[in-house]
Scaffold this motif. Structure first.
Motif, PDB file in Angstrom:
ATOM      1  N   PHE A  37       0.464  -1.520  -0.508  1.00 54.50           N
ATOM      2  CA  PHE A  37       0.226  -0.259   0.045  1.00 54.50           C
ATOM      3  C   PHE A  37       0.594   1.254  -0.051  1.00 54.50           C
ATOM      4  CE2 PHE A  37      -3.553  -1.539   1.093  1.00 54.50           C
ATOM      5  CZ  PHE A  37      -4.000  -3.307   1.479  1.00 54.50           C
ATOM      6  N   ARG A  38       0.186   2.186  -0.695  1.00 55.45           N
ATOM      7  CA  ARG A  38       1.226   3.825  -0.185  1.00 55.45           C
ATOM      8  C   ARG A  38       0.900   4.387   0.252  1.00 55.45           C
ATOM      9  NH1 ARG A  38       1.473   5.218  -6.328  1.00 55.45           N
ATOM     10  NH2 ARG A  38      -0.326   5.292  -7.148  1.00 55.45           N
ATOM     11  N   GLN A  39       0.569   6.023   0.935  1.00 56.72           N
ATOM     12  CA  GLN A  39      -0.061   6.608   2.089  1.00 56.72           C
ATOM     13  C   GLN A  39       0.741   8.155   1.469  1.00 56.72           C
ATOM     14  OE1 GLN A  39      -0.699   5.995   5.694  1.00 56.72           O
ATOM     15  NE2 GLN A  39      -2.607   7.475   5.909  1.00 56.72           N
ATOM     16  N   LYS A  43      -3.737  11.929   3.019  1.00 62.98           N
ATOM     17  CA  LYS A  43      -4.485  11.363   2.327  1.00 62.98           C
ATOM     18  C   LYS A  43      -4.858   9.663   2.899  1.00 62.98           C
ATOM     19  CE  LYS A  43      -3.333  13.393  -2.240  1.00 62.98           C
ATOM     20  NZ  LYS A  43      -3.128  12.892  -3.621  1.00 62.98           N
ATOM     21  N   GLU A  44      -5.804   9.282   2.075  1.00 66.18           N
ATOM     22  CA  GLU A  44      -5.942   7.482   2.589  1.00 66.18           C
ATOM     23  C   GLU A  44      -4.649   6.538   2.582  1.00 66.18           C
ATOM     24  OE1 GLU A  44     -10.727   8.008   3.904  1.00 66.18           O
ATOM     25  OE2 GLU A  44     -10.100   6.934   2.583  1.00 66.18           O
ATOM     26  N   ARG A  45      -4.653   5.331   3.125  1.00 67.22           N
ATOM     27  CA  ARG A  45      -3.790   4.350   1.992  1.00 67.22           C
ATOM     28  C   ARG A  45      -4.423   3.939   1.759  1.00 67.22           C
ATOM     29  NH1 ARG A  45       0.006   1.323   6.707  1.00 67.22           N
ATOM     30  NH2 ARG A  45       0.292   3.920   7.691  1.00 67.22           N
ATOM     31  N   GLU A  46      -3.881   3.851   0.757  1.00 70.17           N
ATOM     32  CA  GLU A  46      -4.338   2.824  -0.632  1.00 70.17           C
ATOM     33  C   GLU A  46      -3.918   1.737  -1.583  1.00 70.17           C
ATOM     34  OE1 GLU A  46      -4.517   5.692  -4.222  1.00 70.17           O
ATOM     35  OE2 GLU A  46      -1.736   5.856  -4.603  1.00 70.17           O
ATOM     36  N   THR A  92       5.700   8.953  -2.513  1.00 70.23           N
ATOM     37  CA  THR A  92       5.159   8.522  -1.604  1.00 70.23           C
ATOM     38  C   THR A  92       5.300   7.428  -0.289  1.00 70.23           C
ATOM     39  OG1 THR A  92       2.979   8.430  -0.727  1.00 70.23           O
ATOM     40  CG2 THR A  92       2.993   7.037  -1.888  1.00 70.23           C
ATOM     41  N   VAL A 108      -7.002  -1.977   2.787  1.00 71.21           N
ATOM     42  CA  VAL A 108      -6.324  -1.547   3.835  1.00 71.21           C
ATOM     43  C   VAL A 108      -6.699  -2.772   5.205  1.00 71.21           C
ATOM     44  CG1 VAL A 108      -5.625  -0.302   5.567  1.00 71.21           C
ATOM     45  CG2 VAL A 108      -5.455   0.170   2.723  1.00 71.21           C
TER      46      VAL A 108
END
Length: 124
Positions: A37-39, A43-46, A92, A108
């Motif tokens: 994942f990335r954040q 912003k929300e973790r995606e 990110t 998530v």
């Protein structure tokens, strides 16, 4: 106690490549679905990519499909994210995660264990 440690982040020019690694200890790696994942700040973790316990099923976000590849090595208890054709918008913090549900998930909320994150910066 399950621990995940990411490595491989850094600074790269647009169009370049990086390979992230995530070493898992303290659990039964071969039974876990694994994800990346990335954040970005604020912003929300995606979701980025996920892989099933066997490696037979992989899933990707549309934004990285065709550029990123997730894989796993059960002998090394490690999951990888090969990132090619990197873009500035890929900049990110990237996190790996482990899920006791083995099929791999894009959500998530499904994941129980998380690494500390590794910074990826892509310059234009």
């Amino acid at each position: 106690q399950v621990q995940l440690v990411e490595s491989g982040g850094g600074l790269v020019q647009a169009g370049g490549s990086l390979r992230l690694s995530c070493a898992v200890s303290g659990g039964t790696f071969k039974k876990y679905g694994m994800g990346w994942f990335r954040q970005a700040p604020g912003k929300e973790r995606e979701f980025v990519a996920a892989i099933s316990w066997s490696g037979g099923n992989t899933y990707y976000a549309d934004s990285v499909k065709g550029r990123f590849t997730i894989s796993r090595d059960s002998a090394k208890n490690t999951v990888y994210l090969q990132m090619n054709s990197l873009k500035p918008e890929d900049t990110t913090v990237y996190y790996c995660a482990a899920d006791r549900v083995p099929y791999g998930s894009t959500s998530v909320a499904e994941y129980e264990y998380w690494g500390q994150g590794t910074q990826v910066t892509v310059s234009s």
